[in-house]
Enzyme design. Structure first.
Site, PDB file in Angstrom:
ATOM      1  N   HIS A   1      -5.473  -3.789   2.325  1.00 19.61           N
ATOM      2  CA  HIS A   1      -5.927  -4.604   3.455  1.00 19.61           C
ATOM      3  C   HIS A   1      -6.623  -5.878   2.985  1.00 19.61           C
ATOM      4  O   HIS A   1      -7.671  -6.266   3.488  1.00 19.61           O
ATOM      5  CB  HIS A   1      -6.836  -3.782   4.375  1.00 19.61           C
ATOM      6  CG  HIS A   1      -6.096  -2.647   5.054  1.00 19.61           C
ATOM      7  ND1 HIS A   1      -5.566  -1.597   4.351  1.00 19.61           N
ATOM      8  CD2 HIS A   1      -5.814  -2.428   6.351  1.00 19.61           C
ATOM      9  CE1 HIS A   1      -4.973  -0.758   5.195  1.00 19.61           C
ATOM     10  NE2 HIS A   1      -5.097  -1.234   6.408  1.00 19.61           N
TER      11      HIS A   1
ATOM     12  N   ARG B   1      -1.614  -4.742   3.930  1.00 17.11           N
ATOM     13  CA  ARG B   1      -1.410  -3.728   4.959  1.00 17.11           C
ATOM     14  C   ARG B   1       0.047  -3.654   5.420  1.00 17.11           C
ATOM     15  O   ARG B   1       0.574  -2.573   5.669  1.00 17.11           O
ATOM     16  CB  ARG B   1      -2.303  -4.071   6.155  1.00 17.11           C
ATOM     17  CG  ARG B   1      -2.110  -3.126   7.311  1.00 17.11           C
ATOM     18  CD  ARG B   1      -2.888  -3.565   8.541  1.00 17.11           C
ATOM     19  NE  ARG B   1      -2.597  -2.643   9.642  1.00 17.11           N
ATOM     20  CZ  ARG B   1      -2.645  -2.970  10.918  1.00 17.11           C
ATOM     21  NH1 ARG B   1      -2.987  -4.186  11.293  1.00 17.11           N
ATOM     22  NH2 ARG B   1      -2.354  -2.090  11.835  1.00 17.11           N
TER      23      ARG B   1
ATOM     24  N   ARG C   1       0.830  -1.213   0.000  1.00 14.88           N
ATOM     25  CA  ARG C   1       0.000   0.000   0.000  1.00 14.88           C
ATOM     26  C   ARG C   1       0.866   1.265   0.000  1.00 14.88           C
ATOM     27  O   ARG C   1       0.476   2.285  -0.572  1.00 14.88           O
ATOM     28  CB  ARG C   1      -0.978   0.005   1.184  1.00 14.88           C
ATOM     29  CG  ARG C   1      -0.325  -0.026   2.538  1.00 14.88           C
ATOM     30  CD  ARG C   1      -1.345   0.118   3.660  1.00 14.88           C
ATOM     31  NE  ARG C   1      -0.753  -0.202   4.945  1.00 14.88           N
ATOM     32  CZ  ARG C   1      -1.121   0.374   6.080  1.00 14.88           C
ATOM     33  NH1 ARG C   1      -2.071   1.284   6.107  1.00 14.88           N
ATOM     34  NH2 ARG C   1      -0.550   0.020   7.210  1.00 14.88           N
TER      35      ARG C   1
ATOM     36  N   GLU D   1     -19.277   3.512  -0.267  1.00 12.86           N
ATOM     37  CA  GLU D   1     -18.476   2.853  -1.299  1.00 12.86           C
ATOM     38  C   GLU D   1     -19.242   2.677  -2.607  1.00 12.86           C
ATOM     39  O   GLU D   1     -18.667   2.776  -3.695  1.00 12.86           O
ATOM     40  CB  GLU D   1     -17.972   1.490  -0.800  1.00 12.86           C
ATOM     41  CG  GLU D   1     -16.976   1.579   0.353  1.00 12.86           C
ATOM     42  CD  GLU D   1     -17.637   1.831   1.707  1.00 12.86           C
ATOM     43  OE1 GLU D   1     -18.879   1.767   1.800  1.00 12.86           O
ATOM     44  OE2 GLU D   1     -16.903   2.096   2.681  1.00 12.86           O
TER      45      GLU D   1
ATOM     46  N   ASP E   1      -8.035  -6.216  13.531  1.00 10.88           N
ATOM     47  CA  ASP E   1      -9.428  -5.850  13.239  1.00 10.88           C
ATOM     48  C   ASP E   1     -10.329  -7.077  13.100  1.00 10.88           C
ATOM     49  O   ASP E   1     -11.550  -6.986  13.267  1.00 10.88           O
ATOM     50  CB  ASP E   1      -9.512  -5.005  11.952  1.00 10.88           C
ATOM     51  CG  ASP E   1      -9.236  -3.530  12.222  1.00 10.88           C
ATOM     52  OD1 ASP E   1      -9.151  -3.154  13.410  1.00 10.88           O
ATOM     53  OD2 ASP E   1      -9.093  -2.777  11.245  1.00 10.88           O
TER      54      ASP E   1
ATOM     55  N   SER F   1      -5.083   5.148   5.408  1.00  6.65           N
ATOM     56  CA  SER F   1      -4.745   3.721   5.432  1.00  6.65           C
ATOM     57  C   SER F   1      -4.418   3.179   4.052  1.00  6.65           C
ATOM     58  O   SER F   1      -3.551   2.327   3.899  1.00  6.65           O
ATOM     59  CB  SER F   1      -5.920   2.917   6.006  1.00  6.65           C
ATOM     60  OG  SER F   1      -6.167   3.311   7.339  1.00  6.65           O
TER      61      SER F   1
ATOM     62  N   PHE G   1     -14.551  -3.954   1.444  1.00  9.75           N
ATOM     63  CA  PHE G   1     -15.582  -2.978   1.064  1.00  9.75           C
ATOM     64  C   PHE G   1     -15.631  -2.768  -0.455  1.00  9.75           C
ATOM     65  O   PHE G   1     -16.706  -2.631  -1.036  1.00  9.75           O
ATOM     66  CB  PHE G   1     -15.347  -1.651   1.785  1.00  9.75           C
ATOM     67  CG  PHE G   1     -15.228  -1.812   3.279  1.00  9.75           C
ATOM     68  CD1 PHE G   1     -16.171  -2.544   3.993  1.00  9.75           C
ATOM     69  CD2 PHE G   1     -14.158  -1.274   3.972  1.00  9.75           C
ATOM     70  CE1 PHE G   1     -16.055  -2.719   5.365  1.00  9.75           C
ATOM     71  CE2 PHE G   1     -14.038  -1.442   5.341  1.00  9.75           C
ATOM     72  CZ  PHE G   1     -14.986  -2.164   6.044  1.00  9.75           C
TER      73      PHE G   1
END
Lengths: 313, 279
Positions: free
Chosen positions: A107, A165, A8, A56, A115, A35, A81
């Site tokens: 992620h 991530r 990322r 989204e 998470d 993020s 998402f």
């Protein structure tokens, strides 16, 4: 092989470079720009960055509209998402019209970590792979991420690029020539082949090293583009080594392992074993712990290789 | 202007005839919602929008998005009338190999900007087009027609929020509020009223008109273009099946084409008494 960088981070830096090179590049995010690292682009090019809020579905449609107006939109959020919440928008508004939209999801997989299962996408590659017109890329490291993002920007049509991530080891040299739809043999071998994608490629290289100490010669083929699949390199691996172990930070259902099994069962049937998440959801924990918990380790890959060698006979 | 409106009214009547013929020929497609939206579509294509049928990709064209994509027949007859493709193509609606797909498809049909039909997604795409036009400094405007039943989709309200947030005054949404959806009255299936209050609360400039009064439609579209700093929505009160008396206000004609027996009666309602025995 040198250095560690999260894919990322490589993405955010490359986007910011592209922003300077191509005035048509626009970026959308859904309240996760810190993020996903699209914030690096947002800082430099605020007029071409659109924070769409936690919405989204609308983000995906807006990106499709921007593409219809001639822009080159990159949209980012977490994989769960982008692919989960907004699946039908990606299908109808992006893939069906072949819109020039780049869905870059960060992620992906269980290394999301603490998470937990709600945020760990283990099925996104399977879902995106099933959608016509969609190119699906899971880079192994920062070098490949940079190249894949540039290739996506330069190639018309819908892309799904899955990033992670955490920091991962660099496996490609700086001058690596990425090509959409082409796999890479990172280590030659004759007894079996590890076919891997994403962060599992570095793990497979370690497993091949372990097996070498036992006198087993394991080839490592990295598949950066899960769709369209590089049939040539895979059929050659099956024909020349006679056994395949796939590995991915994703469900064994429908992802790289599924794609390879589909291909080889038709074109060159040999024993195949799939290493991945065994049709279950993720859970909370540290990324490194979770990779161990789900068997995404060099030790498990080596053990699976020994099994597939027995099946090969 | 009066003459101009009379010309548009005649245009709309002829487009209705084309819709009825086309749907009778295909024996598949959405009659009611095409007839309720056609006056707005006639005003857009033959009065308000800047477009070049001979050059569908003209960068400075105004854009049209049919969010309620099942009313594709209404857009197709307007595109054919404007000259985007031959009128004979209308008789190929929904057939294998035809460029006139069941729902609007930008890959197939000249003059169609995006793919719509899955309800609730069109306004987001219209927003994106409006943002893109603004980035390029173009004066072009974007028009998007939604259904009232479509407003039940949550994504519409995500898009409504975003259009106001980004102050998209080059965007004009129109709601074809015919009050009916597949399962019956919108108010009974899932009430979406008050539509004007909802859009006002989201920060839009709201106009409410009779969606079959071409003078009112043209006036509202002009007023929308003059509004600065906010997107405009025109809430157009319409009659599903408008123009064919026995289709009017019937949810049962949502997705049902005219039968052989109904065709001459439907055409007669529209002042068309030609024979169609040869079809």
């Amino acid at each position: 092989m040198s250095g560690m960088i999260a894919t990322r981070d490589a993405y955010g830096e490359t986007l910011a470079e592209l922003g300077a090179e191509n005035g048509d590049v626009v970026v959308l995010d859904a309240d996760l720009s810190g993020s996903t690292k699209t914030s690096l682009f947002a800082k430099k090019f605020p007029g071409r960055f659109f924070n769409m809020g936690i919405a989204e579905a609308n983000m995906v449609g807006t990106a499709a509209g921007l593409a219809a107006a001639g822009k080159v939109p990159f949209l980012s959020t977490f994989a769960i998402f982008a692919v989960g919440r907004a699946w039908e928008q990606v299908r109808q508004s992006v893939a069906y019209p072949k819109a020039n939209v780049k869905v870059v999801a960060t992620h992906g997989g269980v290394t999301v970590g603490e998470d937990g299962g709600s945020h760990q996408s283990v099925e996104d590659v399977a879902i995106m792979r099933a959608v016509p017109n969609m190119t699906v890329i899971v880079p192994a490291d920062g070098v490949e991420t940079r190249a894949a993002i540039r290739a996506a920007a330069a190639t018309k049509g819908p892309f799904y690029i899955r990033l992670g991530r955490n920091k991962v080891p660099t496996v490609f040299p700086a001058d690596y020539a990425f090509e959409i739809g082409k796999g890479s043999m990172l280590r030659p071998g004759s007894d079996l082949t590890f076919v891997t994608t994403g962060l599992m490629t570095a793990v497979a290289l370690a497993a091949a090293e372990q097996l070498a100490a036992e006198g087993v010669s394991a080839r490592v083929v990295h598949i950066g583009t899960v769709k369209p699949l590089d049939e040539e390199i895979l059929v050659a691996a099956a024909r020349e080594t006679g056994a395949i172990v796939t590995a991915e930070e994703h469900s064994i259902v429908g992802g790289l392992g599924g794609a390879v099994a589909e291909l080889l069962s038709e074109k060159c049937p040999v024993p195949v074993k799939r290493v991945g998440i065994n049709d279950r959801f993720g859970t909370s924990g540290k990324a490194e712990e979770l990779l161990k918990y789900f068997g995404l380790t060099a030790e498990n890959l080596a053990a699976t290789a020994r099994e597939v060698l027995k099946a090969k006979g | 202007m009066k003459e101009r409106i009379a010309v548009l009214e005649e245009k709309a009547r002829n487009l209705r005839i084309d819709i009825v013929r086309m749907l009778h020929k295909s024996q598949s497609g959405h009659t009611g919602g095409s007839l309720s939206a056609i006056d707005m579509i006639a005003a857009l294509y033959f009065h308000t929008m800047n477009h070049r049928p001979e050059d569908p990709a003209w960068p400075d064209r105004d854009r049209f998005v049919l969010c309620k994509g099942h009313a594709a027949p209404a857009q197709y007859v307007a595109l054919a009338e404007a000259g985007y493709f031959p009128k004979e193509d209308l008789m190929m609606l929904r057939r294998l190999g035809s460029h006139l797909q069941g729902h609007p498809d930008s890959k197939s049909t000249p003059g169609v900007e995006v793919c719509t039909g899955s309800l609730g997604q069109g306004l987001s795409m219209a927003n994106g087009i409006a943002l893109g036009l603004r980035l390029d400094g173009r004066e072009s405007r974007v028009y998007a027609i939604m259904g009232d039943g479509e407003l039940q989709e949550g994504q519409v309200w995500e898009a409504a929020m975003a259009a106001a947030h980004y102050r998209l005054d080059n965007l004009c949404a129109l709601v074809d509020a015919n009050g009916l959806q597949i399962d019956g009255e919108v108010g009974k299936v899932m009430n979406v009223e008050s539509i004007p209050d909802k859009f006002r609360a989201f920060g839009w400039n709201v106009l409410e008109i009779d969606g079959h009064d071409l003078g009112a439609i043209v006036g509202a579209l002009d007023a929308a273009a003059a509004a600065k700093g906010t997107p405009t929505v025109i809430v157009a009160r319409t009659v599903k099946g408008k123009g064919v008396s026995f289709f009017e206000n019937k949810a049962s004609y949502h997705g049902v084409p005219p039968s052989d027996e109904e065709l001459p009666r439907a055409l007669a309602c529209l002042g068309c008494f030609e024979g169609f025995a040869s079809e």
